[in-house]
Motif scaffolding. Structure first.
Motif, PDB file in Angstrom:
ATOM      1  N   TYR A  57       1.003  -1.336  -0.202  1.00  0.00           N
ATOM      2  CA  TYR A  57       0.005  -0.355   0.080  1.00  0.00           C
ATOM      3  C   TYR A  57       0.820   1.200  -0.193  1.00  0.00           C
ATOM      4  O   TYR A  57       0.749   2.210  -0.866  1.00  0.00           O
ATOM      5  CB  TYR A  57      -0.878   0.048   1.217  1.00  0.00           C
ATOM      6  N   LYS A 124      -7.263   9.758   6.027  1.00  0.00           N
ATOM      7  CA  LYS A 124      -8.262   8.851   5.088  1.00  0.00           C
ATOM      8  C   LYS A 124      -7.636   7.826   4.697  1.00  0.00           C
ATOM      9  O   LYS A 124      -7.812   6.684   4.529  1.00  0.00           O
ATOM     10  CB  LYS A 124      -8.514   9.809   3.951  1.00  0.00           C
ATOM     11  N   MET A 125      -6.091   7.751   4.296  1.00  0.00           N
ATOM     12  CA  MET A 125      -5.318   6.673   3.664  1.00  0.00           C
ATOM     13  C   MET A 125      -5.071   5.706   4.724  1.00  0.00           C
ATOM     14  O   MET A 125      -5.401   4.383   4.353  1.00  0.00           O
ATOM     15  CB  MET A 125      -4.163   7.200   3.227  1.00  0.00           C
ATOM     16  N   TYR A 127      -7.165   4.965   7.133  1.00  0.00           N
ATOM     17  CA  TYR A 127      -8.625   4.339   7.288  1.00  0.00           C
ATOM     18  C   TYR A 127      -8.672   3.496   6.044  1.00  0.00           C
ATOM     19  O   TYR A 127      -9.248   2.539   6.138  1.00  0.00           O
ATOM     20  CB  TYR A 127      -9.641   5.426   7.472  1.00  0.00           C
ATOM     21  N   GLN A 128      -8.498   4.020   4.872  1.00  0.00           N
ATOM     22  CA  GLN A 128      -8.845   3.039   3.533  1.00  0.00           C
ATOM     23  C   GLN A 128      -7.884   2.134   3.781  1.00  0.00           C
ATOM     24  O   GLN A 128      -8.405   0.837   3.064  1.00  0.00           O
ATOM     25  CB  GLN A 128      -8.616   3.941   2.458  1.00  0.00           C
ATOM     26  N   ILE A 131      -9.757  -0.398   5.843  1.00  0.00           N
ATOM     27  CA  ILE A 131     -10.948  -1.039   5.112  1.00  0.00           C
ATOM     28  C   ILE A 131     -10.365  -2.103   4.109  1.00  0.00           C
ATOM     29  O   ILE A 131     -11.181  -3.382   3.822  1.00  0.00           O
ATOM     30  CB  ILE A 131     -11.865   0.099   4.593  1.00  0.00           C
ATOM     31  N   LYS A 132      -9.511  -1.742   3.289  1.00  0.00           N
ATOM     32  CA  LYS A 132      -8.872  -2.608   2.304  1.00  0.00           C
ATOM     33  C   LYS A 132      -8.575  -4.126   2.660  1.00  0.00           C
ATOM     34  O   LYS A 132      -8.716  -4.932   2.398  1.00  0.00           O
ATOM     35  CB  LYS A 132      -7.995  -1.790   1.356  1.00  0.00           C
TER      36      LYS A 132
END
Length: 230
Positions: A57, A124-125, A127-128, A131-132
């Motif tokens: 990531y 945000k990243m 968090y994303q 989630i991912k």
């Protein structure tokens, strides 16, 4: 039965993911000689899988220097916006059943006008990523469950085909049994008929033997009469 056990086991393991919630928290991390505030989230799962996914990531953010501690990302792209100035720092702490990953910046290394945006995008990243990661874990289990289901359905089809084959063989066997029973019954009738014919033949032989004896006697009588003629 083993395939059914695998399928049930895989379905059971999905339950831990259903209740997962990704939460991003602020925490302090030491970078170089300074302590900075970073965005962090703690994820449940194998530390190797979390670290591998996080490394992949982070590589998508910009130019990564993996072997630094913490990992540094230069020329980052945050929220679709590229930055030539500023460094993003990434790190993780592994536990037995969970690991914490984080992203952060040192505001002194960024243009002041970009700091708030960068911090918001990193939050945000993180968090994303959480989630991912969870969704990817669920997808892996879905794929494994699908493989088990496919194997079970294949076994079901094989059992169905086998049942059809056995049913056909049973039908042929029953037809053969009927034919054999008919043949046996015909054999019994033929056996009785042959015995009757043999008995009648013996009687006919005895009768013919008696007739032959009588005819021979008559013939001898005729021959005797012939000899007496002079």
């Amino acid at each position: 039965m083993n395939k059914f056990s695998i399928l049930i086991g895989l379905c059971t393991t999905l339950s831990w993911v259903n209740a997962q919630t990704v939460t991003v928290n602020k925490q302090n991390e030491k970078v170089k000689t300074e302590t900075i505030e970073v965005n962090a989230t703690t994820l449940e799962g194998r530390k190797e899988e979390i670290q591998q996914a996080f490394t992949k990531y982070v590589k998508e953010i910009g130019k990564v220097k993996l072997f630094s501690s913490p990992t540094t990302v230069t020329e980052p792209i945050l929220g679709g916006t590229p930055f030539t100035k500023g460094i993003v720092y990434a790190g993780s702490q592994a536990g037995d059943k969970s690991s914490t990953v984080w992203l952060g910046i040192n505001p002194t290394e960024w243009d002041e006008k970009d700091v708030t945006y960068a911090q918001r995008e990193l939050q945000k990243m993180v968090y994303q990523f959480g989630i991912k990661f969870y969704r990817d874990q669920v997808q892996k289990q879905i794929d494994e469950t699908q493989q088990a289901l496919d194997a079970v359905e294949k076994q079901q089809q094989r059992a169905l085909n086998q049942n059809k084959d056995l049913t056909l063989k049973l039908s042929n066997n029953e037809q053969e049994k009927i034919q054999l029973e008919k043949s046996l019954e015909n054999n019994k009738l033929e056996n009785v008929a042959l015995k009757i014919r043999i008995e009648n033949n013996k009687k006919a032989q005895d009768s013919l033997a008696n007739v032959a004896t009588q005819v021979k006697k008559v013939m001898e009588t005729h021959k005797e009469k012939q000899r007496k003629i002079n």
